[in-house]
Design a protein around this motif. Structure first.
Motif, mmCIF file in Angstrom:
data_model
loop_
_atom_site.group_PDB
_atom_site.id
_atom_site.type_symbol
_atom_site.label_atom_id
_atom_site.label_comp_id
_atom_site.label_asym_id
_atom_site.label_seq_id
_atom_site.Cartn_x
_atom_site.Cartn_y
_atom_site.Cartn_z
ATOM 1 N N LEU A 33 36.337 46.170 48.087
ATOM 2 C CA LEU A 33 37.878 46.155 48.114
ATOM 3 C C LEU A 33 38.287 45.101 47.882
ATOM 4 C CD1 LEU A 33 39.981 48.400 48.419
ATOM 5 C CD2 LEU A 33 40.019 47.917 50.725
ATOM 6 N N ARG A 34 39.183 44.998 46.756
ATOM 7 C CA ARG A 34 39.566 43.735 46.412
ATOM 8 C C ARG A 34 41.008 43.631 46.798
ATOM 9 N NH1 ARG A 34 36.903 42.052 40.488
ATOM 10 N NH2 ARG A 34 38.097 40.544 40.769
ATOM 11 N N ASN A 108 42.105 52.036 41.488
ATOM 12 C CA ASN A 108 40.832 51.890 40.871
ATOM 13 C C ASN A 108 41.205 51.234 39.550
ATOM 14 O OD1 ASN A 108 38.207 52.464 39.399
ATOM 15 N ND2 ASN A 108 37.667 51.998 41.645
ATOM 16 N N GLU A 109 40.857 50.073 39.235
ATOM 17 C CA GLU A 109 41.157 49.614 37.859
ATOM 18 C C GLU A 109 40.135 48.357 37.534
ATOM 19 O OE1 GLU A 109 44.168 45.929 37.685
ATOM 20 O OE2 GLU A 109 45.190 47.884 38.102
ATOM 21 N N GLU A 110 39.927 48.075 36.176
ATOM 22 C CA GLU A 110 39.013 47.124 35.569
ATOM 23 C C GLU A 110 39.309 45.973 35.735
ATOM 24 O OE1 GLU A 110 36.141 46.906 31.444
ATOM 25 O OE2 GLU A 110 38.214 48.019 31.553
ATOM 26 N N PHE A 111 38.369 44.943 36.019
ATOM 27 C CA PHE A 111 38.392 43.804 36.294
ATOM 28 C C PHE A 111 37.605 42.991 35.612
ATOM 29 C CE2 PHE A 111 40.528 45.282 40.054
ATOM 30 C CZ PHE A 111 41.528 44.829 40.270
ATOM 31 N N PRO A 112 37.981 41.838 35.133
ATOM 32 C CA PRO A 112 37.033 40.875 34.352
ATOM 33 C C PRO A 112 36.083 40.140 35.523
ATOM 34 C CG PRO A 112 39.000 39.836 34.553
ATOM 35 C CD PRO A 112 39.219 41.096 35.064
ATOM 36 N N GLU A 113 34.921 39.502 35.246
ATOM 37 C CA GLU A 113 34.037 39.064 36.082
ATOM 38 C C GLU A 113 34.754 37.743 36.555
ATOM 39 O OE1 GLU A 113 29.649 37.857 35.361
ATOM 40 O OE2 GLU A 113 30.805 35.973 34.952
ATOM 41 N N ARG A 114 34.582 37.541 38.157
ATOM 42 C CA ARG A 114 35.167 36.662 38.797
ATOM 43 C C ARG A 114 34.146 35.770 39.390
ATOM 44 N NH1 ARG A 114 41.012 35.681 38.312
ATOM 45 N NH2 ARG A 114 41.618 37.472 36.899
ATOM 46 N N GLY A 124 33.942 45.056 35.851
ATOM 47 C CA GLY A 124 33.985 46.656 36.017
ATOM 48 C C GLY A 124 34.981 47.121 36.650
ATOM 49 N N TYR A 125 35.016 48.398 37.161
ATOM 50 C CA TYR A 125 36.097 49.209 37.835
ATOM 51 C C TYR A 125 35.912 49.000 39.436
ATOM 52 C CZ TYR A 125 37.635 51.184 33.775
ATOM 53 O OH TYR A 125 38.127 51.260 32.513
ATOM 54 N N TYR A 126 36.968 48.440 40.075
ATOM 55 C CA TYR A 126 36.955 48.101 41.379
ATOM 56 C C TYR A 126 38.196 49.024 42.151
ATOM 57 C CZ TYR A 126 33.692 44.580 40.846
ATOM 58 O OH TYR A 126 32.503 43.664 40.675
ATOM 59 N N ASP A 127 37.940 49.432 43.529
ATOM 60 C CA ASP A 127 39.231 49.650 44.325
ATOM 61 C C ASP A 127 40.001 48.387 44.714
ATOM 62 O OD1 ASP A 127 38.754 52.357 44.078
ATOM 63 O OD2 ASP A 127 37.437 52.385 45.787
ATOM 64 N N ALA A 128 41.204 48.467 44.557
ATOM 65 C CA ALA A 128 41.901 46.983 44.912
ATOM 66 C C ALA A 128 43.226 47.574 45.473
ATOM 67 C CB ALA A 128 42.068 46.080 43.796
ATOM 68 N N ASN A 140 47.164 35.825 38.807
ATOM 69 C CA ASN A 140 47.031 36.266 40.067
ATOM 70 C C ASN A 140 46.285 35.417 41.110
ATOM 71 O OD1 ASN A 140 44.294 37.394 40.143
ATOM 72 N ND2 ASN A 140 44.959 38.049 38.116
ATOM 73 N N TRP A 141 46.173 35.744 42.279
ATOM 74 C CA TRP A 141 45.483 35.379 43.120
ATOM 75 C C TRP A 141 44.602 36.315 43.925
ATOM 76 C CZ3 TRP A 141 44.816 37.202 48.375
ATOM 77 C CH2 TRP A 141 43.933 36.297 49.047
ATOM 78 N N TRP A 142 43.247 36.211 43.809
ATOM 79 C CA TRP A 142 42.392 37.415 44.176
ATOM 80 C C TRP A 142 41.508 37.109 45.304
ATOM 81 C CZ3 TRP A 142 37.125 37.596 44.096
ATOM 82 C CH2 TRP A 142 36.500 36.367 43.574
ATOM 83 N N CYS A 143 41.106 38.132 46.079
ATOM 84 C CA CYS A 143 39.964 37.792 46.972
ATOM 85 C C CYS A 143 39.405 39.214 47.348
ATOM 86 C CB CYS A 143 40.499 37.342 48.133
ATOM 87 S SG CYS A 143 39.489 36.688 49.379
#
Length: 175
Positions: A33-34, A108-114, A124-128, A140-143
């Motif tokens: 969960l991002r 749930n959306e697509e994110f690039p490799e981080r 890929g697709y992640y819940d966030a 953005n800031w992500w974790c």
């Protein structure tokens, strides 16, 4: 029996050391969960307030998320607190003189490799948990909320929690 336990623990320690030398890759997107906080724009002021919002939101969520045992539990807590997360974010925006507000949702959306140090989240697709500040068009800031990779008080704000290490600690704690 004692030799068996020592051998088993030695193997686990060696495995942990080996894992520590190779980048960790998140191949199963469903277990993560991002969190993404998207700034209004890339102006210096909007980027600075993004980090202030990040601190306030992480401080707010930490007591709720830190002891979650599953991604589903963390996601439920976040969904139940979306309005509170927006209130925390909006208070920081207002305090810093910004006229726009925030919106928070779990999608749930697509994110690039981080990548962060030795940790890689594959594209890929992640819940966030997505927090848009104003238009949300800035950087953005992500974790990762679950497993908790950003909910610590450490200097970097990130930590990888090893489930194997937790099992070993709990094994000895129960003895």
């Amino acid at each position: 029996m004692k030799k068996t336990c020592i051998s088993f623990l030695s193997c686990i320690i060696i495995l942990l050391l080996i894992i520590g030398f190779f980048p960790i890759s998140a191949k199963n997107n469903e277990q993560y969960l991002r969190i993404h906080i998207r700034a209004n724009s890339n102006t210096e002021q909007d980027q600075a307030v993004k980090y202030s919002v990040k601190k306030a939101v992480v401080d707010y969520l930490t007591p709720y998320i830190a002891n979650c045992k599953t991604k589903e539990q963390a996601e439920q807590i976040i969904r139940e607190n979306l309005k509170n997360i927006e209130s925390v974010s909006n208070a920081v925006l207002l305090e810093n003189g910004h006229e726009y507000s925030s919106s928070a949702s779990v999608i749930n959306e697509e994110f690039p490799e981080r990548k962060y140090l030795d940790y890689t989240l594959e594209c890929g697709y992640y819940d966030a948990l997505i927090i848009n500040l104003g238009s949300g068009k800035g950087d953005n800031w992500w974790c990762v909320v679950y497993p908790p990779l950003c909910f610590t008080s450490g200097e970097t704000g990130y930590v990888y929690k090893s489930k194997i290490l937790e099992v070993i600690k709990n094994f000895y704690k129960d003895k």
